[in-house]
Design a protein around this motif. Sequence first.
Motif, PDB file in Angstrom:
ATOM      1  N   ARG A 118       2.803 -39.956  10.103  1.00 61.67           N
ATOM      2  CA  ARG A 118       3.643 -39.753  11.290  1.00 61.67           C
ATOM      3  C   ARG A 118       3.202 -40.574  12.502  1.00 61.67           C
ATOM      4  NH1 ARG A 118       6.159 -37.633   7.587  1.00 61.67           N
ATOM      5  NH2 ARG A 118       6.435 -35.370   7.324  1.00 61.67           N
ATOM      6  N   ARG A 119       1.906 -40.840  12.618  1.00 61.71           N
ATOM      7  CA  ARG A 119       1.399 -41.520  13.813  1.00 61.71           C
ATOM      8  C   ARG A 119       0.447 -42.652  13.427  1.00 61.71           C
ATOM      9  NH1 ARG A 119       4.779 -38.605  15.398  1.00 61.71           N
ATOM     10  NH2 ARG A 119       4.831 -37.308  17.261  1.00 61.71           N
ATOM     11  N   ALA A 150      17.357 -32.924  12.028  1.00 58.91           N
ATOM     12  CA  ALA A 150      17.362 -31.669  12.781  1.00 58.91           C
ATOM     13  C   ALA A 150      18.375 -30.697  12.194  1.00 58.91           C
ATOM     14  CB  ALA A 150      17.641 -31.920  14.264  1.00 58.91           C
ATOM     15  N   GLY A 161       6.583 -31.901   2.904  1.00 59.34           N
ATOM     16  CA  GLY A 161       7.320 -32.668   3.903  1.00 59.34           C
ATOM     17  C   GLY A 161       8.393 -33.539   3.284  1.00 59.34           C
ATOM     18  N   ARG A 221      12.505 -33.363   3.775  1.00 57.23           N
ATOM     19  CA  ARG A 221      13.313 -34.530   4.156  1.00 57.23           C
ATOM     20  C   ARG A 221      14.437 -34.769   3.154  1.00 57.23           C
ATOM     21  NH1 ARG A 221      10.030 -39.453   6.269  1.00 57.23           N
ATOM     22  NH2 ARG A 221      10.091 -38.056   8.057  1.00 57.23           N
ATOM     23  N   ASP A 248      11.976 -33.411   9.208  1.00 56.44           N
ATOM     24  CA  ASP A 248      13.415 -33.136   9.337  1.00 56.44           C
ATOM     25  C   ASP A 248      14.015 -34.045  10.406  1.00 56.44           C
ATOM     26  OD1 ASP A 248      15.932 -32.069   9.392  1.00 56.44           O
ATOM     27  OD2 ASP A 248      15.351 -30.221  10.412  1.00 56.44           O
ATOM     28  N   ASP A 249      14.232 -35.299  10.050  1.00 57.74           N
ATOM     29  CA  ASP A 249      14.761 -36.263  11.025  1.00 57.74           C
ATOM     30  C   ASP A 249      16.138 -35.873  11.526  1.00 57.74           C
ATOM     31  OD1 ASP A 249      12.493 -37.802  10.721  1.00 57.74           O
ATOM     32  OD2 ASP A 249      13.349 -38.971   9.071  1.00 57.74           O
ATOM     33  N   ARG A 296       7.880 -30.283  10.693  1.00 63.52           N
ATOM     34  CA  ARG A 296       9.041 -30.419  11.582  1.00 63.52           C
ATOM     35  C   ARG A 296       9.475 -31.876  11.700  1.00 63.52           C
ATOM     36  NH1 ARG A 296       9.245 -27.189  17.134  1.00 63.52           N
ATOM     37  NH2 ARG A 296      11.374 -28.006  16.937  1.00 63.52           N
ATOM     38  N   GLU A 297       8.522 -32.776  11.726  1.00 61.33           N
ATOM     39  CA  GLU A 297       8.866 -34.189  11.865  1.00 61.33           C
ATOM     40  C   GLU A 297       9.428 -34.766  10.571  1.00 61.33           C
ATOM     41  OE1 GLU A 297       5.527 -36.258  13.484  1.00 61.33           O
ATOM     42  OE2 GLU A 297       5.660 -35.239  15.420  1.00 61.33           O
ATOM     43  N   ILE A 323       3.778 -29.234  12.942  1.00 63.86           N
ATOM     44  CA  ILE A 323       4.222 -30.529  13.474  1.00 63.86           C
ATOM     45  C   ILE A 323       4.567 -31.477  12.332  1.00 63.86           C
ATOM     46  CG2 ILE A 323       3.445 -32.584  14.710  1.00 63.86           C
ATOM     47  CD1 ILE A 323       1.860 -30.789  16.545  1.00 63.86           C
ATOM     48  N   TYR A 324       3.713 -31.511  11.329  1.00 60.08           N
ATOM     49  CA  TYR A 324       3.949 -32.417  10.197  1.00 60.08           C
ATOM     50  C   TYR A 324       5.282 -32.111   9.517  1.00 60.08           C
ATOM     51  CZ  TYR A 324       3.158 -35.077   5.938  1.00 60.08           C
ATOM     52  OH  TYR A 324       3.286 -35.969   4.899  1.00 60.08           O
ATOM     53  N   TRP A 354      -1.115 -36.343   9.002  1.00 62.87           N
ATOM     54  CA  TRP A 354      -0.231 -36.534  10.159  1.00 62.87           C
ATOM     55  C   TRP A 354      -0.379 -37.936  10.740  1.00 62.87           C
ATOM     56  CZ3 TRP A 354      -1.499 -36.743  15.579  1.00 62.87           C
ATOM     57  CH2 TRP A 354      -0.385 -36.691  16.413  1.00 62.87           C
TER      58      TRP A 354
END
Length: 705
Positions: free
Chosen positions: A164-165, A119, A334, A338, A116-117, A113-114, A110-111, A160
């Motif tokens: 991310r959150r 996509a 990450g 990016r 890659d804004d 994948r997020e 999850i960390y 994360w």
Amino acid sequence: MTHTRALRPDWRSWPVWALFLGLGWLILRFPIAALDFDIWYHLLGGSYILEHRALPGTPFFSFLEPSSGWVDYYWLFQVLVEAVYRLGGYVGLVVLRSALYLATVWMVCIYLREADDAADNGVFVLVVTLVSAYALAIVPRDLILRPHIVTYLFIVVFHWIVDRRPGLRWALPVLAVVWTNVHGVEYPVLLLVGGAYLAEFFAPKLLRRPVPETARLLRWPLILSLYAILATPAGFSLLAKPFSPPFFHERVVNELMPRELGAFLSFSFYLGGIFVETSSNVLVMFLVAAMLALAWMRRLRVSRVILFAGGLFLLPQSRRFTYEFLLLCLPLAGDAARLLAERRLRAIPWKAALAGCLVVVAATVWCLSDFLGPRQRYPLDLARLPVGVCDFLMKEGPGGRVFNVPNPGGYLEWRLYPKYKIFMDMQTMLFSSLDLFTSIAGFGDKQVLGRAIAKYEPGFVAADIRDKDFAKRLEGLGHFAPVFFDDVLVLYADADRHPDLVARFKLAALDPAGCVTEDYEAMEDAKREAVLGECRRMLAVSPDGLVVNTVVAKILLARGETRQAAEIAARLMGVYPDRYMGYALAGLAAFKEERYAEALEYNQEAFSRAMPGEKPMVVRNLYATYARLKQFDKAYEALQSVINPMAPATSFTDAYDMGMAAVASGRAREGRLLLSMALARATDKDAEKVKEIESLLGMMPAADG
């Protein structure tokens, strides 16, 4: 900058689910195994806490004098695993271990994948590759259910939430309290993570620059997280523990041994279990490269610098810190993903990206499957556990003190307490260096052993079954006699303290260290029957011993009772499906009954399960079976795989068998040379075969050079 999403925007879930289904299937099928023995002392600790409603302050399971200052810094983990064990037994522990491992890999996924804004398809292939590498890299440690498995998960969860959150920021202090009580000695890692992210608030202030809004939001939750290290039953007593380990323990415990940085430059890209080790080194190199690239591009955040520096400090300290480094530096992976998403040069079609992801996933599952090896007994693998000795002590022994080798101590105390107290286990923070020295040197040095026995007066001594000379070292140090053994330990009882027990169970005919390799066909009938009687007496106490059952089966084969031997082999294949011996015995039984094709199948299965030191024995059986099937090429190749005819240790029989197999397979020149080598090694007892060789050589043409 615009990016077009793939023609099939939902395809990205396919490789991710395929990866987790493959990982889950393999990990959930892997039993609780004695990769180490720590889980059992954690279970005993949890049982003690639940029953006494208090934390242990001394080694209650040991007869050593209580040490001062011990802190049970993993008490919450112990309560957790004991509660799970009471609810679901070993299956529950397998599920818990698998859930924690898969949750860690899922959070890594999850960390990344997020990150890659945009996509981007190419970056997604990189993300899947990185997740797969992380899954392989941490699996050797996450197969062992110990507190570190929670630490790994919480490191990723902290990353994360912060990155991310941030809306979940008030969960951080709660997680920190749980983390510190599950694995308190790792609190410096918690301080490193929290401090690294707090630096993104304080560094701009010191430099009189604007503070990012996210850093402002995270400030107080992170500060409270740092203070959470005091929210344990130990309070301030915990603080010194990570920095005051006992002297020289790292010389004994492999995972504590320092590592040279050159060890991380070793790579093997063979697609199999060995790649699990390589995957961690690949990640180390990738993270170092990501750090340098981000610094070059001036995209490096202060938190990443601190996390990398802290992880790099830990990396060479011991093998166990490799995993902390990989997870502490996850934000670098990450950020690199990016950066690549922003700077990609050419779009990759979704079908090509999907194919690449599926190849990576398939390779990952294949490597993990090969690493885990053949199917083991589920949900508990009995191999390498001293089950038989514990069965004997609990059923036949009166209680008392057991002076033991420390490695299996965790299992011994779990099975034997409170009826018995042992010397020590491998809780390195609980026992002194002198205790550890005594427990190790005492089984290799007669002087240390004698003084330990005189000081502690144990009624029993439990020694490693592989130590062929221990019985000699024990001579003259009291009146100890061997009364039982299993696949791990030999148990000696003091005849002065337990005369009735020794009179009933003393082993006079059996040699625990050499009984498996004895030639029972050449043994005298009287001795063979005495050995069989002692084996059956032990099996009446503990019926599943691999070594004892193997000896019984070999004696039955020597007596021509192949059906009974085959029944024992079938039992061993069921109880120890990953060990070679049951298959080898089944092959011997089939061979004696002239069912050579079936014998070949069993021997091939045995060979696939044998450890390197066990393979020569199995190859002998393969050779004989191939020869009876007149597959002489394969017979010769089998011997070639384990015998070096040029080695000084090669025996006459080895050279003779290789030479005869070479001749039979049409390799006349090789065969002549090998038989000549056999003649050079021959002794008087080989006279009959010498005549056979000389006759055969006389009929063969002379070799060229």
